[in-house]
Design a protein around this motif. Sequence first.
Motif, PDB file in Angstrom:
ATOM      1  N   MET A 138      20.195 -10.527 -17.806  1.00  0.00           N
ATOM      2  CA  MET A 138      21.609 -10.437 -17.456  1.00  0.00           C
ATOM      3  C   MET A 138      22.436 -11.120 -18.542  1.00  0.00           C
ATOM      4  O   MET A 138      22.019 -12.110 -19.125  1.00  0.00           O
ATOM      5  N   PRO A 139      23.648 -10.596 -18.825  1.00  0.00           N
ATOM      6  CA  PRO A 139      24.523 -11.260 -19.791  1.00  0.00           C
ATOM      7  C   PRO A 139      24.841 -12.683 -19.348  1.00  0.00           C
ATOM      8  O   PRO A 139      24.998 -12.961 -18.155  1.00  0.00           O
ATOM      9  N   THR A 140      24.918 -13.580 -20.304  1.00  0.00           N
ATOM     10  CA  THR A 140      25.222 -14.979 -20.012  1.00  0.00           C
ATOM     11  C   THR A 140      26.058 -15.561 -21.130  1.00  0.00           C
ATOM     12  O   THR A 140      25.970 -15.123 -22.287  1.00  0.00           O
ATOM     13  N   GLU A 141      26.895 -16.544 -20.794  1.00  0.00           N
ATOM     14  CA  GLU A 141      27.685 -17.227 -21.815  1.00  0.00           C
ATOM     15  C   GLU A 141      26.840 -18.308 -22.458  1.00  0.00           C
ATOM     16  O   GLU A 141      26.128 -19.047 -21.786  1.00  0.00           O
ATOM     17  N   LEU A 142      26.924 -18.403 -23.795  1.00  0.00           N
ATOM     18  CA  LEU A 142      26.072 -19.325 -24.531  1.00  0.00           C
ATOM     19  C   LEU A 142      26.868 -19.957 -25.667  1.00  0.00           C
ATOM     20  O   LEU A 142      27.624 -19.266 -26.357  1.00  0.00           O
ATOM     21  N   PRO A 143      26.707 -21.266 -25.897  1.00  0.00           N
ATOM     22  CA  PRO A 143      27.260 -21.850 -27.131  1.00  0.00           C
ATOM     23  C   PRO A 143      26.605 -21.194 -28.328  1.00  0.00           C
ATOM     24  O   PRO A 143      25.415 -20.858 -28.292  1.00  0.00           O
ATOM     25  N   MET A 144      27.356 -21.033 -29.402  1.00  0.00           N
ATOM     26  CA  MET A 144      26.843 -20.326 -30.569  1.00  0.00           C
ATOM     27  C   MET A 144      26.999 -21.179 -31.827  1.00  0.00           C
ATOM     28  O   MET A 144      27.974 -21.912 -31.982  1.00  0.00           O
ATOM     29  N   PHE A 145      26.018 -21.038 -32.727  1.00  0.00           N
ATOM     30  CA  PHE A 145      26.040 -21.757 -34.000  1.00  0.00           C
ATOM     31  C   PHE A 145      25.838 -20.737 -35.117  1.00  0.00           C
ATOM     32  O   PHE A 145      24.721 -20.452 -35.521  1.00  0.00           O
ATOM     33  N   PRO A 146      26.916 -20.138 -35.632  1.00  0.00           N
ATOM     34  CA  PRO A 146      26.775 -19.209 -36.769  1.00  0.00           C
ATOM     35  C   PRO A 146      26.310 -19.970 -38.016  1.00  0.00           C
ATOM     36  O   PRO A 146      26.842 -21.031 -38.332  1.00  0.00           O
ATOM     37  N   LEU A 147      25.334 -19.419 -38.714  1.00  0.00           N
ATOM     38  CA  LEU A 147      24.762 -20.071 -39.885  1.00  0.00           C
ATOM     39  C   LEU A 147      24.582 -19.075 -41.025  1.00  0.00           C
ATOM     40  O   LEU A 147      24.653 -17.861 -40.819  1.00  0.00           O
ATOM     41  N   GLY A 148      24.296 -19.591 -42.197  1.00  0.00           N
ATOM     42  CA  GLY A 148      24.028 -18.747 -43.346  1.00  0.00           C
ATOM     43  C   GLY A 148      22.587 -18.336 -43.450  1.00  0.00           C
ATOM     44  O   GLY A 148      22.109 -17.990 -44.535  1.00  0.00           O
ATOM     45  N   THR A 149      21.877 -18.361 -42.340  1.00  0.00           N
ATOM     46  CA  THR A 149      20.466 -17.972 -42.318  1.00  0.00           C
ATOM     47  C   THR A 149      20.158 -17.265 -41.010  1.00  0.00           C
ATOM     48  O   THR A 149      20.946 -17.323 -40.053  1.00  0.00           O
ATOM     49  N   VAL A 150      19.017 -16.603 -40.972  1.00  0.00           N
ATOM     50  CA  VAL A 150      18.539 -15.919 -39.761  1.00  0.00           C
ATOM     51  C   VAL A 150      17.406 -16.735 -39.164  1.00  0.00           C
ATOM     52  O   VAL A 150      16.490 -17.152 -39.880  1.00  0.00           O
ATOM     53  N   LEU A 151      17.475 -16.977 -37.873  1.00  0.00           N
ATOM     54  CA  LEU A 151      16.428 -17.708 -37.160  1.00  0.00           C
ATOM     55  C   LEU A 151      15.537 -16.705 -36.429  1.00  0.00           C
ATOM     56  O   LEU A 151      16.023 -15.834 -35.709  1.00  0.00           O
ATOM     57  N   PHE A 152      14.214 -16.854 -36.612  1.00  0.00           N
ATOM     58  CA  PHE A 152      13.261 -16.009 -35.905  1.00  0.00           C
ATOM     59  C   PHE A 152      12.720 -16.735 -34.670  1.00  0.00           C
ATOM     60  O   PHE A 152      12.638 -17.967 -34.655  1.00  0.00           O
TER      61      PHE A 152
ATOM     62  N   GLY B 193       4.554 -10.073 -36.202  1.00  0.00           N
ATOM     63  CA  GLY B 193       5.596  -9.657 -37.128  1.00  0.00           C
ATOM     64  C   GLY B 193       6.560 -10.789 -37.445  1.00  0.00           C
ATOM     65  O   GLY B 193       6.907 -11.024 -38.613  1.00  0.00           O
ATOM     66  N   PHE B 194       6.992 -11.517 -36.416  1.00  0.00           N
ATOM     67  CA  PHE B 194       7.905 -12.633 -36.641  1.00  0.00           C
ATOM     68  C   PHE B 194       7.199 -13.766 -37.384  1.00  0.00           C
ATOM     69  O   PHE B 194       7.782 -14.410 -38.260  1.00  0.00           O
ATOM     70  N   ALA B 195       5.934 -14.035 -37.051  1.00  0.00           N
ATOM     71  CA  ALA B 195       5.189 -15.091 -37.736  1.00  0.00           C
ATOM     72  C   ALA B 195       5.049 -14.777 -39.220  1.00  0.00           C
ATOM     73  O   ALA B 195       5.199 -15.657 -40.078  1.00  0.00           O
ATOM     74  N   LEU B 196       4.776 -13.523 -39.529  1.00  0.00           N
ATOM     75  CA  LEU B 196       4.641 -13.129 -40.926  1.00  0.00           C
ATOM     76  C   LEU B 196       5.977 -13.255 -41.653  1.00  0.00           C
ATOM     77  O   LEU B 196       6.051 -13.794 -42.767  1.00  0.00           O
ATOM     78  N   ALA B 197       7.036 -12.793 -41.027  1.00  0.00           N
ATOM     79  CA  ALA B 197       8.359 -12.850 -41.648  1.00  0.00           C
ATOM     80  C   ALA B 197       8.774 -14.291 -41.928  1.00  0.00           C
ATOM     81  O   ALA B 197       9.445 -14.568 -42.929  1.00  0.00           O
ATOM     82  N   ARG B 198       8.388 -15.216 -41.045  1.00  0.00           N
ATOM     83  CA  ARG B 198       8.745 -16.623 -41.256  1.00  0.00           C
ATOM     84  C   ARG B 198       8.123 -17.187 -42.525  1.00  0.00           C
ATOM     85  O   ARG B 198       8.646 -18.128 -43.115  1.00  0.00           O
ATOM     86  N   SER B 199       7.012 -16.609 -42.964  1.00  0.00           N
ATOM     87  CA  SER B 199       6.267 -17.176 -44.085  1.00  0.00           C
ATOM     88  C   SER B 199       6.582 -16.506 -45.420  1.00  0.00           C
ATOM     89  O   SER B 199       6.092 -16.949 -46.458  1.00  0.00           O
ATOM     90  N   LEU B 200       7.380 -15.448 -45.400  1.00  0.00           N
ATOM     91  CA  LEU B 200       7.624 -14.675 -46.622  1.00  0.00           C
ATOM     92  C   LEU B 200       8.952 -15.061 -47.273  1.00  0.00           C
ATOM     93  O   LEU B 200       9.928 -15.363 -46.574  1.00  0.00           O
TER      94      LEU B 200
END
Length: 217
Positions: free
Chosen positions: A1-15, A165-172
């Motif tokens: 279900m949609p929910t309100e969440l605090p957000m932290f925009p960053l210059g990176t992508v978190l996996f 897939g996410f584990a591999l992407a974290r290491s590349l």
Amino acid sequence: MPTELPMFPLGTVLFPGEALPLQVFEPRYLTMVDHCLAQPDRLRFGVVLIARGHEVGGGDDRTGVGTIARITSCRPGGGARLLIGSVGEQRIRVDEWLPDDPYPRAVVTEWPDEPSDVSDAAAGELTDRLAEFADLFARFSVRQGRPALPVPVWADLPGTDGDRGFALARSLPIGAIDRLRVLSAPGPGDRVLVLCDALADVVAALRFRLADPGGAE
């Protein structure tokens, strides 16, 4: 279900599954952390990539896919600064951005992996690309006088295909845009194809650097 969440925009992508250390010093994010720490069920905030703009000061353009981060530690960092430890959990879509008062907020929906099998052909291509990358990266590291870090083998990674897939992407060593493409892939099969494309670009860059006598500079 949609929910309100605090957000932290960053210059990176978190996996999902990735550690994210943060130094928090802007008043709006100090307020956000206070909110998150106020109750045990609030220790979560969303992380999205800033498409254009800067992390400090606001006025940025933000992407619509991100990851929920859970706070795992918090300690003073000197002055009005907090050192936050967090880890990525669940992927999310941003349904609506809310006013940035007193800190960035959004209505989000969790986005589990959609059904998408990893074909034998795609797994084989990814394995070949990883082997090529490992060889070139080792040679490049020797040229720089540094030890080469180990490169994961797809078949040896634990968990589901989505986790792998996410584990591999974290290491590349892939850039923010490729990381966003990996995060935005609907399911595991799509993610492997994106990883193959991203690795092809990394391999091409390494070949160019190795062919250039000054490429280790």
